[in-house]
Design an enzyme around this catalytic site. Structure first.
Site, PDB file in Angstrom:
ATOM      1  N   HIS A 174      -3.261  -4.516  -6.491  1.00 43.31           N
ATOM      2  CA  HIS A 174      -1.832  -5.076  -6.100  1.00 43.31           C
ATOM      3  C   HIS A 174      -1.578  -4.773  -4.576  1.00 43.31           C
ATOM      4  CE1 HIS A 174      -0.416  -5.198 -10.442  1.00 43.31           C
ATOM      5  NE2 HIS A 174      -0.927  -6.242 -10.104  1.00 43.31           N
ATOM      6  N   GLU A 177       1.102  -2.238  -2.721  1.00 44.76           N
ATOM      7  CA  GLU A 177       1.162  -0.997  -3.031  1.00 44.76           C
ATOM      8  C   GLU A 177       0.389  -0.078  -2.132  1.00 44.76           C
ATOM      9  OE1 GLU A 177      -0.124  -1.287  -7.214  1.00 44.76           O
ATOM     10  OE2 GLU A 177       1.596  -2.442  -7.660  1.00 44.76           O
ATOM     11  N   ARG A 232       1.837  -9.508  -3.706  1.00 42.79           N
ATOM     12  CA  ARG A 232       1.280  -8.577  -4.757  1.00 42.79           C
ATOM     13  C   ARG A 232      -0.004  -9.247  -5.235  1.00 42.79           C
ATOM     14  NH1 ARG A 232       2.927  -5.805  -9.965  1.00 42.79           N
ATOM     15  NH2 ARG A 232       2.032  -6.907 -11.681  1.00 42.79           N
ATOM     16  N   HIS A 299      -2.404   2.333  -9.005  1.00 43.01           N
ATOM     17  CA  HIS A 299      -1.173   1.614  -8.362  1.00 43.01           C
ATOM     18  C   HIS A 299      -0.153   2.437  -7.798  1.00 43.01           C
ATOM     19  CE1 HIS A 299      -2.448  -1.909 -10.792  1.00 43.01           C
ATOM     20  NE2 HIS A 299      -3.148  -1.253 -11.589  1.00 43.01           N
ATOM     21  N   GLU A 374       0.326   5.053 -11.885  1.00 44.61           N
ATOM     22  CA  GLU A 374       1.320   4.713 -11.021  1.00 44.61           C
ATOM     23  C   GLU A 374       1.710   5.876 -10.085  1.00 44.61           C
ATOM     24  OE1 GLU A 374       2.455   1.826 -10.500  1.00 44.61           O
ATOM     25  OE2 GLU A 374       1.954   0.532 -12.387  1.00 44.61           O
TER      26      GLU A 374
END
Length: 410
Positions: A174, A177, A232, A299, A374
């Site tokens: 993405h 990020e 994104r 991510h 994440e």
């Protein structure tokens, strides 16, 4: 002449970078099921006015939305009249975005890992890094993006003369990020610098080949620097539709088809599984490798270590082991700076997400230890994490990676 001036003006407008001046990120924390219903209704009814950075998922879990000055007052009033408290997390998105691009030492002779870098700088670093550490590192071409850019990996491992199992680490799927590819670069450097100096790293590189995919989505990443910081998706053209791009983490060919169907949405799954050449060519490459033991897709943001499944709340047969290893990895990560992470299956921890990389890696490629991570933070900066957090993020994450590699060493 007037027509040419008008045309030139239109072209400049079309290609000018989107400004986020006046945009704010608001946080709303639902305290009841009724609150959650209201926020879900907001998401469905005015998604074209706001960008949900964190979606409504359960009571007590914050929801973050980015909203422009044009809609901020009416949306805030709408939410507050339903008894919900609105907290400003980011007062000026544009200002914070510009701060991310600042360099501490732009003229330094050494690569500055504590800064964010444009795609060309990342590619130059990958080339020079492989050349200067050629005994341990080689540059591998994995795929070609929609706009013709090469998706590359740094293959890191000690030469043994035989085929070794693989550890697959990828970042930047993405594009907005930024901390993901930035942390990937520093972790790659830690691997190489640690060989011969750190017993754990030396053992890892003797036993495994690491594929470090620094930037999976180069087209999207380039676009975040030139046109839209919050982009994104990929940059493929959705023929016959108003909006371009597909979410490359909803496009993998496993349980595809239950994600976003709106081409203008950030989670658009695409017209069919593997419609994105980036996804199709990378998955073909992975299937051609021998004995991939670990797959981790990095991510940001939320500080989570996630396991399969994403497409269903049902847990896979290997969940106990996946959960245990994720727990141990998070404990090692948290021991460095005290950073708190949560862990568990994707669907049960955040929300159902079909067609994801992790589900494909586990369900198709058979990689038991497949995780989505994440990275920092939990929302104070969100996608706009300050550059001074790049190296701490990489250092603590690398400790978690070492735990997982030890778990698959047999």
């Amino acid at each position: 002449m007037i027509k040419l001036v008008v045309l030139a003006s239109l072209l400049v407008s079309a290609y000018a970078a989107k400004s986020y001046s006046g945009y704010q990120v608001l946080r709303i924390t639902p305290q009841s099921e009724d609150d959650l219903t209201v926020l879900s209704m907001v998401e469905k009814s005015i998604s074209d006015m706001v960008d949900f950075w964190k979606h409504p998922r359960s009571v007590g879990i914050p929801v973050d939305i980015m909203v422009s000055s044009e809609y901020r007052e009416v949306i805030t009033r709408f939410i507050q009249t339903r008894g919900l408290k609105v907290e400003v997390m980011i007062d000026d998105v544009e200002k914070l975005s510009e701060q991310q691009k600042l360099r501490e030492s732009p003229s330094t002779a050494n690569f500055d890992f504590a800064s964010y870098h444009e795609l060309s700088e990342i590619n130059d670093w990958m080339t020079s890094f492989a050349a200067s550490h050629s005994i341990l590192v080689s540059l591998e071409n994995l795929a070609t993006s929609y706009e013709g850019r090469t998706i590359r990996a740094l293959k890191v491992g000690a030469p043994t003369g035989s085929t070794k199992p693989v550890i697959w680490l990828e970042g930047g799927i993405h594009s907005r990020e930024w901390v993901s590819p930035a942390a990937m670069m520093y972790m790659t450097n830690m691997l190489v610098e640690g060989y011969g100096n750190d017993a754990d790293i030396t053992s890892m590189l003797d036993d495994f080949d690491f594929y470090m995919i620094i930037n999976y989505n180069p087209d999207g990443y380039e676009y975040t620097w030139t046109n839209d910081r919050m982009w994104r998706k990929t940059r493929s053209n959705n023929i016959g539709r108003l909006c371009d791009g597909v979410d490359p983490n909803r496009n993998w060919d496993f349980q595809w088809g239950n994600a976003g169907t709106n081409p203008c949405a950030d989670d658009y799954q695409g017209p069919n599984a593997h419609s994105e050449r980036e996804v199709k060519e990378v998955t073909d490459f992975i299937l051609g490798l021998n004995d991939v033991r670990v797959f981790i897709d990095f991510h940001a943001y939320s500080q989570m270590w996630l396991t399969p499944w994403g497409y269903t709340y049902r847990l896979p047969s290997d969940y106990t082991e996946q959960y245990t290893v994720a727990r141990d990895a998070v404990n090692a990560l948290s021991a460095v700076y005290g950073t708190d992470y949560v862990y568990g299956s994707i669907a049960n921890t955040i929300y159902p997400a079909s067609g994801s990389s992790v589900d494909w890696a586990y369900g198709v490629a058979g990689i038991k230890h497949s995780y989505a991570v994440e990275l920092r933070d939990t929302g104070r900066y969100g996608f706009l994490l300050p550059a001074n957090q790049i190296i701490p993020t990489a250092i603590e994450t690398f400790e978690a990676v070492k735990v997982i590699v030890k778990a698959v060493t047999y």
